[in-house]
Design a protein around this motif. Sequence first.
Motif, PDB file in Angstrom:
ATOM      1  N   PRO A  20       0.817  -1.224   0.000  1.00 37.69           N
ATOM      2  CA  PRO A  20       0.000   0.000   0.000  1.00 37.69           C
ATOM      3  C   PRO A  20       0.848   1.270   0.000  1.00 37.69           C
ATOM      4  CG  PRO A  20       0.058  -0.937   2.202  1.00 37.69           C
ATOM      5  CD  PRO A  20       0.779  -1.917   1.307  1.00 37.69           C
ATOM      6  N   CYS A  21       1.555   1.490  -1.094  1.00 35.75           N
ATOM      7  CA  CYS A  21       2.367   2.695  -1.234  1.00 35.75           C
ATOM      8  C   CYS A  21       2.421   3.050  -2.707  1.00 35.75           C
ATOM      9  CB  CYS A  21       3.783   2.476  -0.678  1.00 35.75           C
ATOM     10  SG  CYS A  21       4.699   1.173  -1.525  1.00 35.75           S
ATOM     11  N   LYS A  22       2.878   4.248  -3.013  1.00 29.27           N
ATOM     12  CA  LYS A  22       2.985   4.643  -4.407  1.00 29.27           C
ATOM     13  C   LYS A  22       4.064   3.809  -5.073  1.00 29.27           C
ATOM     14  CE  LYS A  22       2.592   8.743  -7.260  1.00 29.27           C
ATOM     15  NZ  LYS A  22       2.465  10.224  -7.255  1.00 29.27           N
ATOM     16  N   HIS A  23       3.690   3.111  -6.121  1.00 29.94           N
ATOM     17  CA  HIS A  23       4.605   2.164  -6.748  1.00 29.94           C
ATOM     18  C   HIS A  23       5.737   2.902  -7.451  1.00 29.94           C
ATOM     19  CE1 HIS A  23       6.031  -1.257  -9.055  1.00 29.94           C
ATOM     20  NE2 HIS A  23       5.260  -2.033  -8.304  1.00 29.94           N
ATOM     21  N   PRO A  24       6.970   2.380  -7.342  1.00 29.47           N
ATOM     22  CA  PRO A  24       8.096   3.022  -8.031  1.00 29.47           C
ATOM     23  C   PRO A  24       7.869   3.187  -9.538  1.00 29.47           C
ATOM     24  CG  PRO A  24       8.897   1.393  -6.488  1.00 29.47           C
ATOM     25  CD  PRO A  24       7.402   1.259  -6.502  1.00 29.47           C
ATOM     26  N   VAL A  25       7.189   2.229 -10.165  1.00 26.67           N
ATOM     27  CA  VAL A  25       6.922   2.330 -11.600  1.00 26.67           C
ATOM     28  C   VAL A  25       6.064   3.555 -11.894  1.00 26.67           C
ATOM     29  CG1 VAL A  25       5.731   1.230 -13.540  1.00 26.67           C
ATOM     30  CG2 VAL A  25       7.252  -0.113 -12.078  1.00 26.67           C
ATOM     31  N   VAL A  26       5.140   3.877 -10.992  1.00 29.91           N
ATOM     32  CA  VAL A  26       4.318   5.089 -11.171  1.00 29.91           C
ATOM     33  C   VAL A  26       5.202   6.325 -11.103  1.00 29.91           C
ATOM     34  CG1 VAL A  26       2.433   6.465 -10.210  1.00 29.91           C
ATOM     35  CG2 VAL A  26       2.264   3.961 -10.242  1.00 29.91           C
ATOM     36  N   LEU A  27       6.135   6.336 -10.157  1.00 35.14           N
ATOM     37  CA  LEU A  27       7.058   7.471 -10.039  1.00 35.14           C
ATOM     38  C   LEU A  27       7.933   7.589 -11.284  1.00 35.14           C
ATOM     39  CD1 LEU A  27       8.156   6.994  -6.317  1.00 35.14           C
ATOM     40  CD2 LEU A  27       6.520   8.655  -7.218  1.00 35.14           C
ATOM     41  N   PHE A  28       8.426   6.453 -11.775  1.00 36.05           N
ATOM     42  CA  PHE A  28       9.229   6.466 -13.005  1.00 36.05           C
ATOM     43  C   PHE A  28       8.386   6.976 -14.173  1.00 36.05           C
ATOM     44  CE2 PHE A  28      11.834   2.698 -11.206  1.00 36.05           C
ATOM     45  CZ  PHE A  28      12.650   3.576 -10.514  1.00 36.05           C
ATOM     46  N   ILE A  32       9.074  10.166 -16.636  1.00 37.74           N
ATOM     47  CA  ILE A  32       9.127  10.058 -18.090  1.00 37.74           C
ATOM     48  C   ILE A  32       8.157  11.032 -18.743  1.00 37.74           C
ATOM     49  CG2 ILE A  32       8.649   8.506 -20.043  1.00 37.74           C
ATOM     50  CD1 ILE A  32       9.536   6.194 -18.097  1.00 37.74           C
ATOM     51  N   SER A  33       6.940  11.105 -18.219  1.00 40.13           N
ATOM     52  CA  SER A  33       5.933  12.011 -18.785  1.00 40.13           C
ATOM     53  C   SER A  33       6.360  13.466 -18.642  1.00 40.13           C
ATOM     54  CB  SER A  33       4.583  11.791 -18.091  1.00 40.13           C
ATOM     55  OG  SER A  33       4.110  10.475 -18.322  1.00 40.13           O
ATOM     56  N   GLY A  34       6.917  13.819 -17.481  1.00 37.04           N
ATOM     57  CA  GLY A  34       7.377  15.185 -17.275  1.00 37.04           C
ATOM     58  C   GLY A  34       8.531  15.540 -18.195  1.00 37.04           C
ATOM     59  N   ARG A  37       7.141  16.042 -21.730  1.00 43.53           N
ATOM     60  CA  ARG A  37       6.440  17.321 -21.918  1.00 43.53           C
ATOM     61  C   ARG A  37       7.423  18.473 -22.104  1.00 43.53           C
ATOM     62  NH1 ARG A  37       3.081  15.251 -17.814  1.00 43.53           N
ATOM     63  NH2 ARG A  37       4.235  16.438 -16.249  1.00 43.53           N
ATOM     64  N   ARG A  38       8.523  18.431 -21.397  1.00 47.75           N
ATOM     65  CA  ARG A  38       9.456  19.559 -21.395  1.00 47.75           C
ATOM     66  C   ARG A  38      10.508  19.464 -22.514  1.00 47.75           C
ATOM     67  NH1 ARG A  38      11.055  23.397 -17.503  1.00 47.75           N
ATOM     68  NH2 ARG A  38       9.479  22.534 -16.116  1.00 47.75           N
ATOM     69  N   PHE A  39      10.967  18.240 -22.788  1.00 45.45           N
ATOM     70  CA  PHE A  39      12.140  18.127 -23.667  1.00 45.45           C
ATOM     71  C   PHE A  39      11.904  17.274 -24.914  1.00 45.45           C
ATOM     72  CE2 PHE A  39      13.886  18.526 -19.274  1.00 45.45           C
ATOM     73  CZ  PHE A  39      14.471  19.779 -19.425  1.00 45.45           C
ATOM     74  N   TYR A  40      10.669  16.888 -25.171  1.00 45.36           N
ATOM     75  CA  TYR A  40      10.423  15.988 -26.300  1.00 45.36           C
ATOM     76  C   TYR A  40      10.908  16.559 -27.623  1.00 45.36           C
ATOM     77  CZ  TYR A  40       8.125  13.572 -30.099  1.00 45.36           C
ATOM     78  OH  TYR A  40       7.894  12.902 -31.275  1.00 45.36           O
ATOM     79  N   GLY A  41      11.516  15.678 -28.385  1.00 49.32           N
ATOM     80  CA  GLY A  41      11.852  15.928 -29.779  1.00 49.32           C
ATOM     81  C   GLY A  41      12.077  14.563 -30.395  1.00 49.32           C
ATOM     82  N   ASN A  42      11.489  14.307 -31.536  1.00 51.73           N
ATOM     83  CA  ASN A  42      11.590  12.972 -32.115  1.00 51.73           C
ATOM     84  C   ASN A  42      12.955  12.783 -32.776  1.00 51.73           C
ATOM     85  OD1 ASN A  42      10.854  10.378 -32.689  1.00 51.73           O
ATOM     86  ND2 ASN A  42       9.620  10.902 -34.476  1.00 51.73           N
ATOM     87  N   THR A 166      10.198   0.414 -17.615  1.00 47.73           N
ATOM     88  CA  THR A 166       9.116   1.393 -17.683  1.00 47.73           C
ATOM     89  C   THR A 166       9.263   2.281 -18.901  1.00 47.73           C
ATOM     90  OG1 THR A 166       8.993   1.404 -15.261  1.00 47.73           O
ATOM     91  CG2 THR A 166       7.904   3.201 -16.410  1.00 47.73           C
ATOM     92  N   MET A 167      10.482   2.699 -19.199  1.00 47.08           N
ATOM     93  CA  MET A 167      10.710   3.494 -20.409  1.00 47.08           C
ATOM     94  C   MET A 167      10.337   2.704 -21.650  1.00 47.08           C
ATOM     95  SD  MET A 167      14.200   5.700 -19.705  1.00 47.08           S
ATOM     96  CE  MET A 167      15.176   4.367 -18.981  1.00 47.08           C
ATOM     97  N   ASP A 168      10.689   1.436 -21.669  1.00 48.75           N
ATOM     98  CA  ASP A 168      10.350   0.608 -22.828  1.00 48.75           C
ATOM     99  C   ASP A 168       8.842   0.530 -23.024  1.00 48.75           C
ATOM    100  OD1 ASP A 168      11.241  -1.499 -24.884  1.00 48.75           O
ATOM    101  OD2 ASP A 168       9.781  -2.604 -23.671  1.00 48.75           O
ATOM    102  N   SER A 169       8.100   0.391 -21.931  1.00 46.64           N
ATOM    103  CA  SER A 169       6.649   0.246 -22.041  1.00 46.64           C
ATOM    104  C   SER A 169       5.955   1.548 -22.408  1.00 46.64           C
ATOM    105  CB  SER A 169       6.078  -0.287 -20.716  1.00 46.64           C
ATOM    106  OG  SER A 169       6.227   0.668 -19.683  1.00 46.64           O
ATOM    107  N   MET A 170       6.620   2.686 -22.188  1.00 50.33           N
ATOM    108  CA  MET A 170       5.975   3.983 -22.443  1.00 50.33           C
ATOM    109  C   MET A 170       6.394   4.647 -23.742  1.00 50.33           C
ATOM    110  SD  MET A 170       5.834   5.735 -18.638  1.00 50.33           S
ATOM    111  CE  MET A 170       4.985   7.204 -19.271  1.00 50.33           C
ATOM    112  N   ILE A 171       7.646   4.479 -24.154  1.00 53.51           N
ATOM    113  CA  ILE A 171       8.095   5.256 -25.311  1.00 53.51           C
ATOM    114  C   ILE A 171       8.789   4.423 -26.389  1.00 53.51           C
ATOM    115  CG2 ILE A 171       8.367   7.341 -23.909  1.00 53.51           C
ATOM    116  CD1 ILE A 171      11.426   6.876 -24.072  1.00 53.51           C
ATOM    117  N   ALA A 172       9.000   3.145 -26.170  1.00 56.28           N
ATOM    118  CA  ALA A 172       9.759   2.350 -27.150  1.00 56.28           C
ATOM    119  C   ALA A 172       8.829   1.753 -28.205  1.00 56.28           C
ATOM    120  CB  ALA A 172      10.552   1.258 -26.450  1.00 56.28           C
TER     121      ALA A 172
END
Length: 298
Positions: A20-28, A32-34, A37-42, A166-172
């Motif tokens: 019952p705590c905030k999961h590290p994957v959520v923090l990661f 990644i999302s932050g 938003r700030r530095f994205y460039g393809n 986590t990066m692989d699941s979100m942006i790869a």
Amino acid sequence: MFFELAALAYLIDLAFGELPCKHPVVLFGEFISGFERRFYGNRILPGALLVVSLIAVALSLSIALVYVCGLLPGWLELPVLAALASTGLAMNMLHSSVAALLTANNPKQALSYLVSRDTGDMTETEIYKAGLETWAENLSDGVIAPLFYLVLFGLPGIAVYKAINTMDSMIAYKTERYFHFGKTAAIVDDIANYIPARLTALLIAALAEDKRRAWHCLLCDGNKLESPNAGYPIAAMAGALGVALGGDASYHGQIKHKPTLGLPINPVDKSTLTQALKMKTGINLIVLTSLATGILLS
């Protein structure tokens, strides 16, 4: 080697699942999302900077936690470290999530929480096939791989691995938005999962009733998928059950053509998924026996 830490962390995950705590994957994921938003460039460079940044954060925080735990009384240090490490293991959650397909009122919706493919037009066979593939592939990503790095490097090892995964699941993804931005994350994840994916495949094959068929399918079909790793545990599972997995699937409205792994000796249905999920007991036995052996020999 951190056999005692890994064994206790695995037992905590089996007994309690998600703490019952905030999961590290959520923090990661939030990092990644932050960053995006700030530095994205393809382009390759921003994506590579994200990979380096998140790995540095995961490594720094985990080393700090190890240091803080070292200040605790000796009898408390290992249990606290194990509880922290257990958040990177997902046997309990993975098994229950895939098993939910067997009892869900809306299996398509339940499956949509587990996979990135489109589930709206799936047949019952396709639902259970996707469940089998998810169970096999995520035994590597969610159980064997984090445990592998936990044994080798302790809490920092599992933290860095989960950051990479986590990066692989979100942006790869090979989409227009992420083709270049997510390339470094995909490559690093492929490297990190190279050994664990093959260990997972060997584990599945060892638990098969027809071991010869499982080994044959693993050796013949394991390298057929575009991913250098995912095909091995899926092929082993296909051979173990005598079914055909893989094949075409829809992602984001586009059909992706994929090779078939295994042979359709048996149908893919509810009983097939039930049989696959029963491997959990054997996997737990082998994992815990291996860790106990490591403890005794270390």
